[in-house]
Design a protein around this motif. Structure first.
Motif, mmCIF file in Angstrom:
data_model
loop_
_atom_site.group_PDB
_atom_site.id
_atom_site.type_symbol
_atom_site.label_atom_id
_atom_site.label_comp_id
_atom_site.label_asym_id
_atom_site.label_seq_id
_atom_site.Cartn_x
_atom_site.Cartn_y
_atom_site.Cartn_z
ATOM 1 N N LEU A 46 3.559 -12.501 -7.518
ATOM 2 C CA LEU A 46 2.101 -12.563 -7.425
ATOM 3 C C LEU A 46 1.688 -13.112 -6.075
ATOM 4 O O LEU A 46 2.465 -13.777 -5.394
ATOM 5 C CB LEU A 46 1.553 -13.448 -8.552
ATOM 6 N N ALA A 47 0.417 -12.843 -5.711
ATOM 7 C CA ALA A 47 -0.084 -13.297 -4.409
ATOM 8 C C ALA A 47 -0.047 -14.822 -4.323
ATOM 9 O O ALA A 47 0.249 -15.399 -3.285
ATOM 10 C CB ALA A 47 -1.509 -12.789 -4.192
ATOM 11 N N GLY A 48 -0.325 -15.507 -5.428
ATOM 12 C CA GLY A 48 -0.282 -16.967 -5.426
ATOM 13 C C GLY A 48 0.431 -17.436 -6.680
ATOM 14 O O GLY A 48 0.595 -16.666 -7.617
ATOM 15 N N ILE A 102 -3.517 -1.116 -14.812
ATOM 16 C CA ILE A 102 -3.645 -0.337 -13.574
ATOM 17 C C ILE A 102 -2.337 -0.405 -12.791
ATOM 18 O O ILE A 102 -1.977 -1.476 -12.255
ATOM 19 C CB ILE A 102 -4.787 -0.895 -12.679
ATOM 20 N N PHE A 103 -1.637 0.698 -12.717
ATOM 21 C CA PHE A 103 -0.391 0.793 -11.940
ATOM 22 C C PHE A 103 0.522 -0.409 -12.184
ATOM 23 O O PHE A 103 0.967 -1.067 -11.236
ATOM 24 C CB PHE A 103 -0.703 0.940 -10.440
ATOM 25 N N ALA A 104 0.785 -0.683 -13.448
ATOM 26 C CA ALA A 104 1.583 -1.871 -13.770
ATOM 27 C C ALA A 104 2.720 -1.554 -14.750
ATOM 28 O O ALA A 104 3.393 -2.464 -15.219
ATOM 29 C CB ALA A 104 0.678 -2.958 -14.347
ATOM 30 N N ILE A 126 -8.673 -9.030 -13.246
ATOM 31 C CA ILE A 126 -9.441 -8.366 -12.182
ATOM 32 C C ILE A 126 -8.463 -7.565 -11.334
ATOM 33 O O ILE A 126 -7.508 -8.129 -10.780
ATOM 34 C CB ILE A 126 -10.176 -9.408 -11.322
ATOM 35 N N THR A 127 -8.694 -6.261 -11.272
ATOM 36 C CA THR A 127 -7.776 -5.435 -10.497
ATOM 37 C C THR A 127 -8.030 -5.613 -8.996
ATOM 38 O O THR A 127 -9.121 -6.010 -8.568
ATOM 39 C CB THR A 127 -7.869 -3.961 -10.939
ATOM 40 N N THR A 128 -6.995 -5.326 -8.203
ATOM 41 C CA THR A 128 -7.089 -5.575 -6.764
ATOM 42 C C THR A 128 -8.269 -4.848 -6.123
ATOM 43 O O THR A 128 -8.879 -5.367 -5.183
ATOM 44 C CB THR A 128 -5.797 -5.123 -6.057
ATOM 45 N N CYS A 178 -9.959 3.953 -3.784
ATOM 46 C CA CYS A 178 -9.186 2.717 -3.645
ATOM 47 C C CYS A 178 -7.717 3.084 -3.790
ATOM 48 O O CYS A 178 -7.306 3.591 -4.838
ATOM 49 C CB CYS A 178 -9.561 1.728 -4.741
ATOM 50 N N ILE A 179 -6.960 2.852 -2.736
ATOM 51 C CA ILE A 179 -5.558 3.289 -2.732
ATOM 52 C C ILE A 179 -4.641 2.087 -2.949
ATOM 53 O O ILE A 179 -4.634 1.134 -2.162
ATOM 54 C CB ILE A 179 -5.177 3.947 -1.390
ATOM 55 N N TYR A 180 -3.866 2.166 -4.008
ATOM 56 C CA TYR A 180 -2.833 1.175 -4.298
ATOM 57 C C TYR A 180 -1.516 1.716 -3.725
ATOM 58 O O TYR A 180 -1.263 2.921 -3.762
ATOM 59 C CB TYR A 180 -2.650 0.992 -5.807
ATOM 60 N N MET A 181 -0.674 0.806 -3.262
ATOM 61 C CA MET A 181 0.687 1.164 -2.808
ATOM 62 C C MET A 181 0.640 2.270 -1.750
ATOM 63 O O MET A 181 1.467 3.171 -1.757
ATOM 64 C CB MET A 181 1.546 1.627 -4.006
ATOM 65 N N VAL A 206 -8.897 -2.289 5.023
ATOM 66 C CA VAL A 206 -7.643 -2.714 4.400
ATOM 67 C C VAL A 206 -7.784 -4.196 4.101
ATOM 68 O O VAL A 206 -8.190 -4.967 4.976
ATOM 69 C CB VAL A 206 -6.435 -2.577 5.360
ATOM 70 N N VAL A 207 -7.448 -4.562 2.877
ATOM 71 C CA VAL A 207 -7.388 -5.987 2.542
ATOM 72 C C VAL A 207 -5.921 -6.285 2.235
ATOM 73 O O VAL A 207 -5.350 -5.754 1.281
ATOM 74 C CB VAL A 207 -8.290 -6.332 1.344
ATOM 75 N N GLU A 208 -5.340 -7.111 3.083
ATOM 76 C CA GLU A 208 -3.909 -7.434 2.930
ATOM 77 C C GLU A 208 -3.775 -8.820 2.303
ATOM 78 O O GLU A 208 -4.511 -9.745 2.662
ATOM 79 C CB GLU A 208 -3.240 -7.424 4.312
ATOM 80 N N SER A 209 -2.842 -8.950 1.366
ATOM 81 C CA SER A 209 -2.522 -10.246 0.734
ATOM 82 C C SER A 209 -3.754 -10.958 0.190
ATOM 83 O O SER A 209 -3.927 -12.169 0.376
ATOM 84 C CB SER A 209 -1.777 -11.154 1.728
ATOM 85 N N LEU A 210 -4.584 -10.182 -0.488
ATOM 86 C CA LEU A 210 -5.785 -10.722 -1.128
ATOM 87 C C LEU A 210 -5.427 -11.925 -2.001
ATOM 88 O O LEU A 210 -4.430 -11.899 -2.726
ATOM 89 C CB LEU A 210 -6.382 -9.611 -2.008
ATOM 90 N N GLY A 211 -6.254 -12.953 -1.920
ATOM 91 C CA GLY A 211 -6.061 -14.114 -2.805
ATOM 92 C C GLY A 211 -4.989 -15.074 -2.334
ATOM 93 O O GLY A 211 -4.650 -16.014 -3.037
ATOM 94 N N ALA A 237 1.089 -7.000 0.658
ATOM 95 C CA ALA A 237 0.508 -5.940 -0.176
ATOM 96 C C ALA A 237 -0.876 -5.587 0.370
ATOM 97 O O ALA A 237 -1.627 -6.464 0.788
ATOM 98 C CB ALA A 237 0.377 -6.417 -1.619
ATOM 99 N N CYS A 238 -1.195 -4.303 0.384
ATOM 100 C CA CYS A 238 -2.459 -3.851 0.976
ATOM 101 C C CYS A 238 -3.262 -3.002 0.000
ATOM 102 O O CYS A 238 -2.722 -2.073 -0.607
ATOM 103 C CB CYS A 238 -2.198 -2.994 2.209
ATOM 104 N N MET A 239 -4.549 -3.299 -0.091
ATOM 105 C CA MET A 239 -5.497 -2.432 -0.785
ATOM 106 C C MET A 239 -6.311 -1.719 0.281
ATOM 107 O O MET A 239 -6.870 -2.361 1.171
ATOM 108 C CB MET A 239 -6.408 -3.298 -1.672
ATOM 109 N N ILE A 240 -6.321 -0.397 0.211
ATOM 110 C CA ILE A 240 -7.083 0.392 1.187
ATOM 111 C C ILE A 240 -8.260 1.011 0.441
ATOM 112 O O ILE A 240 -8.068 1.620 -0.613
ATOM 113 C CB ILE A 240 -6.211 1.510 1.794
#
Ligand SMILES: C[S@@+](CC[C@H](N)C(=O)[O-])C[C@H]1O[C@@H](n2cnc3c(N)ncnc32)[C@H](O)[C@@H]1O
Length: 249
Positions: A46-48, A102-104, A126-128, A178-181, A206-211, A237-240
């Protein structure tokens, strides 16, 4: 409040829990209740790791994500472990980044559990994509501009751009995508989108390493973001996200 009447979590059952995008204060109350009551927590990378503060000190913690470059355990092995802990009578939390639906690969875990009659519940997170929208200060929908939102995976089982993507839908100027992976394949996707007629000036981010403390946001046009990802190859990890809903934010 373990065992509250509205949301039972009996011994020998499993909760697939969404951890949200990383900040502990974005966990739901139900997620916290499940973490407090769990005897075993199998968790992703996880991010944190703030969620750990909610876990009972007696609980067993089992990391099943990619750690420090080590390959993650195979999905079959994760499913087997969850089933084994539940069959041993434990209250099991399977904690996943974002939302478990979601993609899990929750479908595979649900099937493995239901096949052997184990009770399982899903606790949403909450999804990315929506976490990233909040970080961008943007709305994913916008009246008259973005009438739909699409959540898309940018890679197939081999890590390549999926061959069966609906490119026309992905080039729809009235959608937010919203593009995952997708950080490795986004440049290839943008080439196909431009060929399909997508406006090269379509806003993107692009949001990288959110949270996490390393969170980074980059904004630009789809073309600029594709160039940047090709040149930089970000580690996190990046959300585009792209679409005209992102204009003027
Ligand atoms: C296997 S999917 C998991 C998605 C997750 N279930 C969700 O609802 O967000 C992993 C992808 O989600 C996105 N992601 C997950 N955590 C992220 C984070 N902290 N920052 C940016 N993107 C993240 C990235 O696109 C990453 O490649």
């Amino acid at each position: 409040m373990p065992g509250s009447p509205t949301s039972p979590f009996p011994p020998g059952s499993v909760a697939l829990v969404g951890a949200g995008p990383g900040d502990a204060d974005l966990l739901t109350l139900r997620a916290i209740q499940r973490l407090q009551a769990a005897e075993v927590v199998l968790y992703d990378d996880l991010a944190g790791e703030d969620f750990m503060s909610f876990v009972n000190s007696e609980a067993e913690l089992v990391a099943v994500g990619k750690r420090a470059g080590h390959p993650s355990p195979k999905q079959d092995e994760v499913s087997r472990l969850i089933v084994a802990y539940a069959r041993a009578g434990k209250r099991v939390v399977r904690l996943k980044a974002g939302d478990p639906t979601i993609f899990a690969r929750s479908d595979e875990e649900l099937r493995a559990l239901r096949d052997v009659g184990i009770t399982v519940e899903i606790v949403p997170g909450i999804t990315t994509a929506t976490g990233a929208a909040a970080a961008l200060g943007a709305s994913l929908t916008k009246r008259g501009v973005a009438r739909r939102v699409q959540l898309v995976t940018g890679h197939d089982v081999d890590g390549r751009l999926p061959g069966d993507l609906d490119i026309a839908a992905l080039a729809d100027p009235a959608a937010t995508t919203c593009i995952y992976m997708g950080k490795a394949t986004f440049p290839a996707l943008v080439e196909r989108l431009l060929a399909e007629g997508l406006d090269p000036s379509t806003p993107a981010a692009v949001v990288e390493s959110l949270g996490s403390p390393e969170m980074r946001v980059v904004r630009g046009s789809v073309v600029e973001i594709a160039r940047q990802l090709a040149a930089e190859r970000p580690h996190g990890a990046c959300m585009i996200i792209y679409g005209f809903a992102l204009a003027q934010v």
